[in-house]
Scaffold this motif. Structure first.
Motif, PDB file in Angstrom:
ATOM      1  N   GLY A   1      20.550 -83.103-135.214  1.00 14.26           N
ATOM      2  CA  GLY A   1      20.657 -81.655-135.082  1.00 14.26           C
ATOM      3  C   GLY A   1      19.792 -81.048-133.999  1.00 14.26           C
TER       4      GLY A   1
ATOM      5  N   ILE B   1      25.609 -79.655-134.591  1.00 10.64           N
ATOM      6  CA  ILE B   1      24.472 -78.918-134.041  1.00 10.64           C
ATOM      7  C   ILE B   1      24.670 -77.434-134.331  1.00 10.64           C
ATOM      8  N   THR B   2      23.721 -76.871-135.068  1.00 10.34           N
ATOM      9  CA  THR B   2      23.760 -75.455-135.416  1.00 10.34           C
ATOM     10  C   THR B   2      22.944 -74.651-134.416  1.00 10.34           C
TER      11      THR B   2
END
Length: 524
Positions: free
Chosen positions: A157, A194-195
């Motif tokens: 992430g 991926i935020t």
């Protein structure tokens, strides 16, 4: 170390992402029109070179629309005298990517190149040329070699953070002026969404650039392609790609965590459960986004030998495609192992034929470090070592066969380089410490991650007698790049003495550990 000078690289890099309109178009394309007009092909993802040898190399580009790829090469950045190479037509079938092979290049020389994208229907309509440079391998031993290696990009992430400067480790690597970069796998994390932001332990926030394809696990071909494009949003990486050739291998995260052929996923995030289907799509995207010499072969294989002159051969392994299923790995017979029978046969043959002073075995997984796979709740093994310190079992049997072969064929100068475990370390393998003793001592060096979560040091398995001479790793799991513990390795081979020096470096280039090895020894 004697190392070739590198004239003009900085000025080349200034033009690598936005070339000057003053450059002269190939005469075959007619008189030079104005660049960057609406409707002309654009190469916003930069350029790359790969699998460079003494007389050849591959050049890669991606267009934003159908285009004909044209490459010009020159001995100088002025391109006053140049050679033209007509590449493929770039279309939707390859996600508008393409690779052109350059042959007959002079050895040990700086090659300047520029890529033009021409409208297939009107060759006079071209986009801005994108420039880069690379050195061919030298046929002269005295020139020496310097290369770098690492792996694990945008994992857990932790993506491109503009507040952090993006993938800044590539700037430190580029400053060392390497002949090439060996990426030891996990070039993407197709299984790692991926935020936009992640909360850090100190109360601050890690902020990511995000894209639609990175919002979920990759299942479709378009989503795998989008994972590779994501990394090319980083300007540091694009500058590095234009400056340094690559040798690329893959590991698990190009598909999904800890995968093996025939696996059926239990992960609820996936609607497509067949790993074989996912791996096929991932392989296609992988072949489209990297310049790799073997991927266009009918078998599409990743494993290969890249020769870098009289000092070095690099044997690039694929420990993913041909392995058996992850298990407790304690079987007493195992003909498939982690390489598969055909790849093991190939590796033995290539090592036997090699006359290079140094034979780097580029392994996408470590040998004596225990890497578990507990994804299904079972105590399965992901790499080679399974925690039993006794005689070889499971996949260790295949590695024991290889190490025995190296000893009895008296193959000199073998060094193992790997990544995967998200810390850096140096292990020396010694038969006097081992349960299996029919091999000569050798070194294994670990580096990475480039931009991913860092993890504590892996436990060792004593079957091959590893001693951890150096390690740097966090005590907590999944430490962000902001917390440090991002690493790469450097290898220098002196052209006069033949001495090979390994330096383990951290993100800003600081040297953490140095080990010099002498040539001419069986194993090493």
């Amino acid at each position: 170390m004697s190392h070739r000078p590198f004239p003009g690289r900085r000025s080349v890099l200034r033009g690598s992402l936005a070339a000057s309109a003053a450059l002269t178009l190939p005469t075959a394309l007619g008189s030079a029109p104005a660049f960057a007009l609406s409707g002309r092909p654009k190469a916003g993802w930069g350029v790359q070179t790969g699998d460079v040898t003494c007389d050849s190399g591959l050049v890669w580009v991606r267009s934003d629309r159908p285009a004909r790829m044209i490459v010009e090469t020159s001995a100088t950045e002025s391109f006053r005298t140049s050679r033209r190479w007509h590449g493929p037509l770039l279309g939707a079938d390859t996600d508008f990517t393409g690779t052109t092979r350059l042959r007959g290049l002079p050895s040990g020389e700086q090659i300047h190149y520029r890529v033009l994208l021409a409208d297939p229907d009107d060759p006079r309509r071209t986009g801005e040329p994108v420039t880069g440079t690379f050195r061919t391998a030298s046929a002269r031993r005295r020139d020496g070699i310097r290369f770098l290696w690492s792996g694990d990009l945008a994992g857990q992430g932790w993506g491109i953070n503009p507040d952090f400067g993006g993938y800044t480790i590539y700037n430190a690597m580029g400053a060392l002026d390497p002949d090439f970069f060996l990426c030891s796998g996990d070039n993407i994390y197709a299984d790692g969404p991926i935020t936009s932001s992640v909360a850090l332990p100190d109360g601050s926030t890690w902020r990511n650039i995000t894209t639609q394809e990175k919002s979920k696990v990759a299942e479709t071909l378009a989503e795998f392609r989008g994972n590779f494009r994501y990394n090319l949003l980083d300007d540091n990486l694009k500058r590095f790609n234009a400056q340094v050739p690559s040798i690329v291998q893959w590991d698990d995260h190009e598909v999904t965590n800890n995968w093996y052929p025939g696996e059926i996923l239990g992960d609820a995030r996936y609607t497509k459960k067949s790993v074989d289907v996912l791996a096929s799509r991932a392989r296609q995207a992988f072949s489209e986004y990297f310049p790799i010499s073997t991927l266009r072969r009918p078998d599409g294989r990743v494993y290969r030998t890249v020769s870098h002159g009289p000092l070095l051969d690099v044997f690039v392994l694929d420990m993913r495609t041909y392995r058996n299923a992850n298990s407790t790995d304690d079987q007493t017979t195992d003909t498939q192992g982690i390489l598969g029978a055909e790849q093991l046969k190939w590796l033995k043959g290539e090592l036997s034929r090699s006359r290079a002073v140094w034979k780097v075995i580029a392994s996408d997984m470590p040998l004596g470090l225990i890497v578990p796979d507990t994804g299904d709740g079972k105590p399965n093994i992901e790499a080679v070592a399974q925690g039993d310190p006794g005689a070889p079992l499971g996949r260790e049997l295949q590695i024991a066969e290889l190490l025995r072969f190296i000893k009895h064929r008296r193959i000199t100068g073998t060094v193992w380089l790997t990544a995967d475990v998200h810390h850096t370390s140096a292990q020396h393998y010694q038969p006097s410490r081992a349960a299996f003793t029919d091999f000569e001592p050798f070194w294994e060096f670990v580096s990475g991650p480039l931009n991913a979560g860092a993890f504590p040091a892996s436990a060792l398995d004593n079957t091959f007698g590893p001693e951890r001479v150096f390690v740097k790793a966090p005590t907590a799991s999944n430490v962000s790049p902001a917390g440090g513990y991002q690493f790469f390795g450097e290898v220098d081979i002196d052209g006069h003495s033949g001495e090979l020096t390994v330096r383990l470096r951290e993100q800003d280039g600081t040297v953490l550990f140095t080990q010099a090895l002498q040539p001419g020894r069986v194993g090493q």
